[in-house]
Design a protein around this motif. Structure first.
Motif, short mmCIF file in Angstrom:
data_model
loop_
_atom_site.label_atom_id
_atom_site.label_comp_id
_atom_site.label_asym_id
_atom_site.label_seq_id
_atom_site.Cartn_x
_atom_site.Cartn_y
_atom_site.Cartn_z
N UNK A 1 0.81 -1.20 0.00
CA UNK A 1 0.00 0.00 0.00
C UNK A 1 0.84 1.25 0.00
N UNK A 2 0.18 2.39 -0.22
CA UNK A 2 0.90 3.66 -0.17
C UNK A 2 1.09 4.11 1.27
N UNK A 3 2.11 4.90 1.50
CA UNK A 3 2.33 5.50 2.81
C UNK A 3 3.02 6.85 2.62
N UNK A 4 2.83 7.71 3.57
CA UNK A 4 3.44 9.04 3.54
C UNK A 4 4.44 9.11 4.68
N UNK A 5 5.72 9.32 4.35
CA UNK A 5 6.78 9.40 5.35
C UNK A 5 7.59 10.67 5.14
N UNK A 6 8.13 11.19 6.23
CA UNK A 6 9.09 12.28 6.10
C UNK A 6 10.42 11.70 5.64
N UNK A 7 11.30 12.56 5.21
CA UNK A 7 12.64 12.09 4.82
C UNK A 7 13.34 11.45 6.02
N UNK A 8 13.20 12.03 7.21
CA UNK A 8 13.83 11.48 8.40
C UNK A 8 13.27 10.12 8.77
N UNK A 9 11.95 9.95 8.65
CA UNK A 9 11.35 8.65 8.95
C UNK A 9 11.87 7.59 7.99
N UNK A 10 12.03 7.95 6.73
CA UNK A 10 12.57 7.02 5.74
C UNK A 10 14.04 6.75 6.01
N UNK A 11 14.81 7.79 6.30
CA UNK A 11 16.25 7.64 6.53
C UNK A 11 16.55 6.76 7.73
N UNK A 12 15.64 6.71 8.69
CA UNK A 12 15.83 5.89 9.89
C UNK A 12 15.67 4.40 9.61
N UNK A 13 15.26 4.04 8.39
CA UNK A 13 15.00 2.63 8.07
C UNK A 13 15.72 2.19 6.79
N UNK A 14 17.03 2.35 6.70
CA UNK A 14 17.72 2.03 5.44
C UNK A 14 17.59 0.56 5.03
#
Length: 146
Positions: A105-118
């Protein structure tokens, strides 16, 4: 040697500091990616980006520029991809839309939220495209010639 790059498109869609991402299954694990996919026959790059975003997220988008053109060889399979990444804005969500196979599914994340999960990135291009967008890399759509 028969070597052929795979032409793909992707979109960076931002709304109030959050980015539209796709959670999808790849190689048996859930990963994040931009809405992205392969160029189909008889389709323009712009049409492909709009189509892939809808098919993977249920969102209609308007493309506003070109973030970059990337050449990437996936270490997992050795395939080389040429990605044309577009910037755009979300217009309308279709929550009833049937998403492509393999899409969680789609999700909306901030850059920081994404960066925290490489460990959950489909590839390093996911963050690189967002970083290029945030750095102001946006070329006019007229850069793309059909």
């Amino acid at each position: 040697m028969d070597w052929q790059p795979h032409i793909t498109v992707a979109t960076v869609i931002e709304d109030q500091g959050r980015f539209l991402l796709v959670e999808e299954m790849a190689e048996g694990r859930a990963v994040f990616n931009q809405p992205a996919g392969h160029l189909d026959a008889n389709e323009s790059l712009l049409q492909a980006a709009i189509r892939e975003t809808l098919e993977e997220t249920g969102w209609d988008v308007e493309l506003t520029g070109v973030t970059g053109i990337y050449l990437y060889t996936a270490p997992s399979n050795g395939v080389t991809y040429q990605r044309v990444c577009f910037a755009g804005k979300a217009l309308r969500h279709h929550p009833e839309y049937t998403l492509d196979h393999g899409i969680i599914g789609p999700c909306w994340l901030t850059r920081d939220e994404l960066a925290a999960q490489p460990e959950r990135w489909r590839s390093e291009l996911v963050v690189r495209c967002i970083d290029d967008y945030l750095s102001g890399h946006c070329f006019p759509l007229s850069l793309i010639r059909d």
